[in-house]
Design an enzyme around this catalytic site. Sequence first.
Site, PDB file in Angstrom:
ATOM      1  N   HIS A 314      41.112  43.290  32.645  1.00 46.29           N
ATOM      2  CA  HIS A 314      41.693  43.276  33.719  1.00 46.29           C
ATOM      3  C   HIS A 314      41.310  44.388  34.541  1.00 46.29           C
ATOM      4  CE1 HIS A 314      45.011  44.915  36.210  1.00 46.29           C
ATOM      5  NE2 HIS A 314      46.409  43.543  35.423  1.00 46.29           N
ATOM      6  N   ARG A 334      47.632  46.189  43.803  1.00 45.59           N
ATOM      7  CA  ARG A 334      46.852  45.580  44.536  1.00 45.59           C
ATOM      8  C   ARG A 334      47.471  44.519  45.281  1.00 45.59           C
ATOM      9  NH1 ARG A 334      43.359  42.889  41.313  1.00 45.59           N
ATOM     10  NH2 ARG A 334      44.312  43.903  39.377  1.00 45.59           N
TER      11      ARG A 334
HETATM   12  O1  MEZ Z   1      50.642  39.668  33.815  1.00 43.25           O
HETATM   13  C1  MEZ Z   1      49.202  40.613  33.390  1.00 43.25           C
HETATM   14  O2  MEZ Z   1      48.762  40.657  33.030  1.00 43.25           O
HETATM   15  C2  MEZ Z   1      50.044  41.611  33.908  1.00 43.25           C
HETATM   16  C3  MEZ Z   1      51.701  41.407  34.925  1.00 43.25           C
HETATM   17  C4  MEZ Z   1      49.783  43.163  34.331  1.00 43.25           C
HETATM   18  C5  MEZ Z   1      50.286  43.553  35.818  1.00 43.25           C
HETATM   19  O3  MEZ Z   1      48.684  43.751  36.245  1.00 43.25           O
HETATM   20  O4  MEZ Z   1      51.198  44.342  36.077  1.00 43.25           O
END
Ligand code: MEZ
Length: 537
Positions: A314, A334
């Site tokens: 992420h 974002r």
């Molecule tokens: O689906 C995801 O990983 C999610 C909703 C994450 C996020 O950034 O909030």
Amino acid sequence: MDPIEESKSRVLTGRDERRALTIPILTPADKDRLVHAYHPDYKKEEYHPIRIGPNAGERTVREVAELLESDSPVPAGLDLTPQYRVDVLVVGGGGAGATAALTAKALGADVLLVTKLRMGDSNTVMAQGGMQVAITEDDSPVTHFFDTLRGGHHKNDPHLLKVLVEEGPMAAQWLIGLGVLFDRDESGNLKTKKGGGSTKPRLLTCSDYTGLEIMRVLKDEVLNKQIPILEFSPVVELLTDPDGRCSGAVLKNMDNGRFIIVSAKSVILATGGSGRLHIEGFPTSNHYGATGDALVLAYRTGAKLAHADTFQYHPTGSVFPEQLAGALVTEGIRSDGGHLVNRNGKRFVNELDTRDVVAAAIIRECAEGRGVKTPSGRVGVWLDVPMIDLLMGDGSITKRFPAMVRQFERYGIDIRKEPVLIYPTLHYQNGGVAIDVEGRSNVAGLFVAGEASGGLHGRNRLMGNSLLDLIVFGKRAGSAAAKRAKSVPAGKLTLSHVTRFRKELEKNGIKPKRVAPIILPDYVRREAITPAALIKP
Ligand code: MEZ
């Protein structure tokens, strides 16, 4: 001036210039080059061959390869007299497990839900930013399908994906019926927002605790329906009949260390992902139990894995303060206009590109010296959260990101006023145990749902598709498992697949490096507690 403060001041003073500047859109070829150069999935030296089992010959990261070649914690000769006999055994107390259990129960199956920690302890509760569903007038399941396919590098299983997007609206309806409070506008209509890699706003949100709200409702429903739950009882091995069909599981009571034997006509693995393997040394946004249990349990029985070599980093994991290292800073920030800014105060990527592209761009900035060093030696770039109030009006951050405000407030950081430092964090296993549209693995009697399963997301999942995945395929697995249980007798309980697996290890000269499932990560810093370490100057 302190270099961090100096860089931060560039973020604050450069806002007008940044807003006037459009970030060039990368061509598919540019993106390809970027991810190949910087995304951890493409670091060839981190990849090892899988030497045995259904995926032998493929490559995956060292941590997963070692997991797949691990030894079982169950001793040969264990007494397999069952303490529980059920139709459907659901393994995992997160969203997929709860959904599967509710669905199987509604079809009349006798269900037992077992979980490693407590009911609800899962990555589901940590999904902040929303659930993708095509519900607006100018959106459609077809558009959702193609967005997801593009995001997944066209490697998604199209059959799974078709089911996901088509059944999305029904899944949302089901959750609303159970009591999930998705955000609504003044007229009472569901609000939607746009996630990275999506062409339409289709995220249903509950501020920045969408997964927590969904899990609250699912957990309540499991309790209301009086589905029996065994907590602190992870599955440590599956059981198979002499023909290789899955017939139950061995659990371990974490309080007294005793094994518990369960006979089940169908077993559903919904144990989530593997962030706690800390692949390639990355911190993780995952909960403590995310140790890839389904991968190893299913693999030993002969279940094939899909895309076991691709992981989601992420883009925005916290790097400062140290206590929050790896914690998720939702993509929702974002989506609402938060800029990513390097040490020099410059934007460097379209913040809403797919996660693999954004993560690779952040890694590039840091690798090329445009990152900011934290006092503990981590490196990151800025996420300029206060931009949201500038764009949407004062109070927007407090209203839209209450959980995020609190998370940083505990450490004296006010994200309404200052940017935060972030770096990619290990967030999701894009692949998992290969399933068909009913959640069936290739091992009869063994079903898999949610993050533990593989094929749907291709090589890069889009934000918000995991919450939808666990509802849609939790339901499908629960339904198929209940139906199977109606049509087959309970199977004989054996550990013959473990015997076979151990022989295969031996035949290939493989000495397992570990025993797995791992259950919980080991964070003990032994060097700090040995007598030698204690007397170090
Ligand atoms: O689906 C995801 O990983 C999610 C909703 C994450 C996020 O950034 O909030």
